[in-house]
Design a protein around this motif. Structure first.
Motif, mmCIF file in Angstrom:
data_model
loop_
_atom_site.group_PDB
_atom_site.id
_atom_site.type_symbol
_atom_site.label_atom_id
_atom_site.label_comp_id
_atom_site.label_asym_id
_atom_site.label_seq_id
_atom_site.Cartn_x
_atom_site.Cartn_y
_atom_site.Cartn_z
ATOM 1 N N TRP A 15 0.832 -1.204 0.000
ATOM 2 C CA TRP A 15 0.000 0.000 0.000
ATOM 3 C C TRP A 15 0.870 1.260 0.000
ATOM 4 C CZ3 TRP A 15 0.101 3.911 3.588
ATOM 5 C CH2 TRP A 15 -0.872 4.903 3.442
ATOM 6 N N LEU A 16 1.918 1.270 0.822
ATOM 7 C CA LEU A 16 2.753 2.464 0.939
ATOM 8 C C LEU A 16 3.504 2.763 -0.350
ATOM 9 C CD1 LEU A 16 3.951 4.741 2.580
ATOM 10 C CD2 LEU A 16 5.650 3.139 3.488
ATOM 11 N N PHE A 17 4.115 1.745 -0.959
ATOM 12 C CA PHE A 17 4.863 1.980 -2.194
ATOM 13 C C PHE A 17 3.938 2.407 -3.336
ATOM 14 C CE2 PHE A 17 7.951 -1.289 -0.324
ATOM 15 C CZ PHE A 17 8.674 -0.292 0.299
ATOM 16 N N ASP A 18 2.740 1.833 -3.394
ATOM 17 C CA ASP A 18 1.771 2.255 -4.401
ATOM 18 C C ASP A 18 1.337 3.701 -4.167
ATOM 19 O OD1 ASP A 18 1.844 -0.175 -5.649
ATOM 20 O OD2 ASP A 18 -0.029 -0.930 -4.804
ATOM 21 N N THR A 19 1.113 4.056 -2.907
ATOM 22 C CA THR A 19 0.687 5.413 -2.570
ATOM 23 C C THR A 19 1.783 6.419 -2.870
ATOM 24 O OG1 THR A 19 -0.737 4.523 -0.811
ATOM 25 C CG2 THR A 19 -0.234 6.872 -0.731
#
Length: 319
Positions: free
Chosen positions: A178-182
């Motif tokens: 989720w963090l890398f996509d965000t």
């Protein structure tokens, strides 16, 4: 004995006795709602419903938001004792909350868990200096030990530059995905060429899945810390081991030379069956300098800049 259970929006608010020029009045919470249930046990000795009005004159909250009601935000005496007992036993607040949540039937959906932010200045800096970033989650100052992560790089003066930050619920692969996509979405899909991190299996899996084109390097400082943890007896018994281990990381120009030196080290100190060294060797392309000489890393081989930002953060953030 009679009991009447009314809606929390029953009745109307009384006249405000304060100055009529108050700028911000509290939101209205009473709407004259007539919904109620009345019970008694006078005639037959058992409780029975003698009056019931189901219709509300306002929008009711959904079941998943019931935990936000004032009546649901109280701790029983038993729960208070359990919390104090857990704290005195050394159980972390996070573990205590997880246990109580499971007893209550699990976490409520749609809760706020992860937060990421990057302002215009950070985005502008990343658009110019996106080649290499350091990513670190070791800053945990809050009492619940929630990881605080920062994306850090350098500018053209080799000054530390912050590209973004996040407060995470945990360090699972799903959270990192989720963090890398965000992060990439905030940076208009632009991913770094190289990223330096610590040895975190969940993080590595997420990077391989979401940023496959980004070259993943491991922090050398964390490598040494993990080595001293897993091979403490070897470091204490053999003074030469530290140099041999360091040479395998830094000194060799050719892959054949590196592999030969590594095997000699294992044989010399009887470490051929060591599990940690075996797993470390499998990801040698991420930490041995012989595999990264042609990769631009902006003269960084550790996440020290993230550690420096953590130190600065302590003066401004208090949880």
């Amino acid at each position: 004995m009679d009991r009447t259970f009314c809606c929390s929006c029953e009745g109307t608010r009384g006249n405000d006795k304060r100055n009529v020029n108050v700028k911000r009045h509290r939101a209205e919470t009473r709407f004259g709602c007539l919904a109620k249930m009345k019970i008694n046990c006078r005639q037959i000795g058992k409780y029975q419903v003698v009056e019931f009005i189901a219709e509300h004159n306002h929008v009711t909250s959904s079941p998943i938001k019931s935990h936000l009601h004032r009546s649901q935000r109280r701790l029983s005496a038993t729960q208070v004792v359990e919390i104090e007992l857990a704290e005195s036993s050394g159980i972390t607040p996070k573990a205590s909350v997880e246990l109580m949540a499971r007893r209550a039937g699990g976490h409520i959906d749609d809760l706020l868990t992860n937060i990421f932010w990057a302002d215009a200045k950070m985005k502008e800096a990343y658009s110019h200096f996106d080649d290499v970033i350091c990513f670190d989650t070791t800053y945990r100052k809050n009492h619940e030990c929630r990881p605080f992560a920062m994306f850090v790089g350098v500018n053209h003066h080799k000054q530390t530059t912050l590209f973004g930050a996040a407060s995470l619920y945990d360090e699972t692969c799903e959270t990192f995905i989720w963090l890398f996509d965000t992060f990439s979405a905030a940076m208009l899909g632009k991913m770094p060429k190289t990223i330096l991190t610590d040895q975190n299996a969940a993080m590595a899996k997420a990077l391989a899945s979401q940023w496959p084109e980004t070259y993943h390097r491991l922090c050398i400082w964390h490598m040494y810390q993990n080595a001293t943890k897993h091979l403490s007896s070897i470091f204490q018994k053999f003074r030469q081991f530290s140099k041999d281990f360091g040479d395998c990381i830094h000194e060799y120009e050719e892959e054949d030379e590196f592999i030969e030196a590594w095997n000699k080290m294992l044989e010399r100190y009887n470490l051929k069956d060591n599990d940690w060294l075996g797993r470390t060797f499998k990801v040698r392309e991420k930490w041995a300098l012989v595999y990264g000489r042609d990769i631009f890393c902006a003269n960084m081989n550790t996440t020290q800049r993230s550690e420096s930002m953590n130190n600065v953060l302590k003066h401004y953030v208090s949880y």
